[in-house]
Design an enzyme around this catalytic site. Structure first.
Site, PDB file in Angstrom:
ATOM      1  N   ARG A 124       0.809  -1.212   0.000  1.00 24.90           N
ATOM      2  CA  ARG A 124       0.000   0.000   0.000  1.00 24.90           C
ATOM      3  C   ARG A 124       0.849   1.271   0.000  1.00 24.90           C
ATOM      4  NH1 ARG A 124      -2.379   2.219   4.724  1.00 24.90           N
ATOM      5  NH2 ARG A 124      -3.936   3.778   4.233  1.00 24.90           N
ATOM      6  N   HIS A 182       0.265   4.079  -2.802  1.00 26.68           N
ATOM      7  CA  HIS A 182      -0.262   5.404  -2.463  1.00 26.68           C
ATOM      8  C   HIS A 182       0.686   6.528  -2.852  1.00 26.68           C
ATOM      9  CE1 HIS A 182      -3.845   4.433   0.320  1.00 26.68           C
ATOM     10  NE2 HIS A 182      -3.611   3.420  -0.503  1.00 26.68           N
ATOM     11  N   HIS A 219      -5.910  -7.023  -3.368  1.00 21.43           N
ATOM     12  CA  HIS A 219      -6.679  -7.099  -2.126  1.00 21.43           C
ATOM     13  C   HIS A 219      -6.709  -8.518  -1.578  1.00 21.43           C
ATOM     14  CE1 HIS A 219      -9.305  -3.217  -1.999  1.00 21.43           C
ATOM     15  NE2 HIS A 219      -8.245  -3.146  -1.223  1.00 21.43           N
ATOM     16  N   TRP A 273     -10.122  -9.780   3.005  1.00 23.77           N
ATOM     17  CA  TRP A 273     -10.815 -10.091   1.760  1.00 23.77           C
ATOM     18  C   TRP A 273     -10.750 -11.587   1.439  1.00 23.77           C
ATOM     19  CZ3 TRP A 273      -8.605  -5.463   2.696  1.00 23.77           C
ATOM     20  CH2 TRP A 273      -9.261  -4.298   2.268  1.00 23.77           C
ATOM     21  N   ASP A 320     -15.274  -3.555  -4.711  1.00 19.53           N
ATOM     22  CA  ASP A 320     -14.948  -4.952  -5.015  1.00 19.53           C
ATOM     23  C   ASP A 320     -16.083  -5.595  -5.797  1.00 19.53           C
ATOM     24  OD1 ASP A 320     -12.537  -4.823  -3.477  1.00 19.53           O
ATOM     25  OD2 ASP A 320     -13.682  -5.199  -1.646  1.00 19.53           O
TER      26      ASP A 320
END
Length: 437
Positions: A116, A120, A249, A281, A310
């Site tokens: 992440r 980002h 994910h 997830w 999703d």
């Protein structure tokens, strides 16, 4: 993305160590609960200020929080990390840093939050803005608090704490490169594909160069598919890349106290690894595979998280084509994901040298034995012929683990061709005596 680009909700690290600063280095602004860890960089001329907890958000997948915060974000203002660093990176230090990142991953289980972090930093890119660094992208700006306190980046301070010691040890690596190196290595170490990365990204040098808030995706917008396209088309990505990246994910968890999404814990997260809690997830949320697509498609487990963004992957006709494919074909998913991740990691970057630095290419390999490669007219060789060819191959020193030089078979072909031409020439001369028959 509806993928969470935010890390706060995916807390995968095994522990959150608190590092206190001396009174002289702490921000003079009034305290605001709950406090986050503050850390200092020995390689920086500037002290780091203490940080306050920020609500989680973002849709890029990875580590601490992968989903975007529903509530406004709060945070103090101040530089989080050193504003200056080397313009480009050193290849040998990049290789050494990668090995240390692998050790970090094996001890802290922080794969999601590191993925992440890279996402980002890169995901703020705007293809409609030409100038650097105004266009955003992978330029290391996420190390500064004005950007770190964006709602989508809640919790990413924990990722910075994890990798800052590596940055201190290898000062000739830019933050932009370190973020992307950590992200790609986390995918690979979790069992995902090898990402074709290049390095040499130049860092921004001041908090004023951070992009404005609002460039990262949300997890629960009114029109999820439209929102995903609005955000990712701005980056120059297409529908296939949106869906492939969403597959990351498969890693991580969402924590409601940080992001506003997910359950406090499930049967898959109550025992960790790392700090327990949150909703994942997938069942094996530290393993990179295509489970994300299979689990969303089947919708059979209420303990697994499905965000509006999703679900949109199997509701939007264009997205669904790719999501269905990835649910059935893990090799296709790995291929497309690796390409999309590499593309994302380069968005908005300025490289020095301009062509970038490659660290994962080893020496050229010899040709490995593949008997069918030497068949003719696309006709498969018989098993007995393959065994014969392999026996001859190994008799002269070749094996799958010790391949022959790449030009070996070419040399054989050339030698045979020369012999054929020679015998043909000699044969024609000898047959001239019988021309009158």
């Amino acid at each position: 993305m509806a993928l969470s680009l935010s890390a706060a909700s995916h807390s995968l690290c095994s522990s959150s160590t608190r590092v206190s600063l001396s009174p002289a280095t702490v921000s003079s602004s009034p305290p605001s609960p709950p406090p986050l860890v503050a850390f200092s960089s020995s390689s920086s001329p500037h002290s780091l200020s203490s940080l306050r907890s920020v609500a989680s958000s973002s849709l890029f997948p990875h580590s601490s929080s992968l989903v975007q915060r529903k509530h406004p974000n709060r945070g103090s203002s101040n530089t989080v990390v050193s504003p200056t660093c080397a313009a480009a990176s050193d290849a040998s230090q990049l290789k050494s840093a990668k090995e240390e990142i692998k050790v970090l991953l094996r001890t802290k289980f922080c794969h999601p939050i590191l993925v992440r972090l890279g996402w980002h930093d890169a995901g703020t890119y705007n293809k409609n803005i030409e100038d650097w660094p105004q266009r955003g992208g992978a330029n290391g700006s996420l190390r500064f608090e004005p950007e770190l306190k964006h709602a989508a980046n809640a919790g990413l301070v924990n990722a910075l704490k994890l990798i800052q010691p590596i940055k201190d040890k290898y000062p000739n690596i830019s933050y932009a490169d370190l973020f992307q190196l950590a992200s790609a290595t986390a995918v690979e170490e979790a069992g995902g594909p090898e990402i074709p990365m290049k390095y040499g990204r130049v860092d921004v040098s001041a908090p004023e160069q951070c992009p404005e808030e609002g460039r990262l995706p949300d997890a629960g917008p009114p029109s999820p598919a439209d929102h995903l396209r609005e955000v990712f088309y701005r980056m120059g990505l297409n529908d296939k890349e949106i869906v492939a990246l969403s597959g990351a994910h498969t890693l991580g968890r969402s924590r409601p106290e940080r992001s506003g999404w997910g359950k406090p814990e499930t049967k898959y997260t109550k025992a960790g690894p790392g700090e327990p809690g949150g909703q994942s997830w997938t069942v094996k949320w530290l393993k990179f595979d295509n489970s994300y697509f299979k689990d969303i498609k089947e919708k059979r487990d209420e303990d697994l998280l499905v965000l509006p963004t999703d679900a949109a992957l199997f509701e939007d006709p264009s997205f669904k084509n790719y999501a269905e494919k990835y649910a059935e074909d893990p090799a296709a998913f790995f291929k497309d994901y690796a390409e999309a991740h590499a593309k994302l990691s380069n968005l908005g970057s300025k490289f020095d040298p301009p062509e970038g630095i490659i660290i994962d290419n080893g020496p050229a390999q010899g040709e490995k034995f593949v008997a069918a490669k030497y068949s003719t007219q696309k006709k498969e060789l018989s098993d007995s012929m393959k065994k014969k060819i392999r026996a001859e191959y190994e008799a002269i020193g070749g094996s799958p683990d010790k391949p022959l030089p790449t030009n070996y078979f070419l040399n054989i072909i050339i030698a045979i061709s020369v012999l054929v031409l020679l015998f043909t020439f000699l044969g024609n001369n000898n047959s001239s005596d019988y021309s009158g028959f």
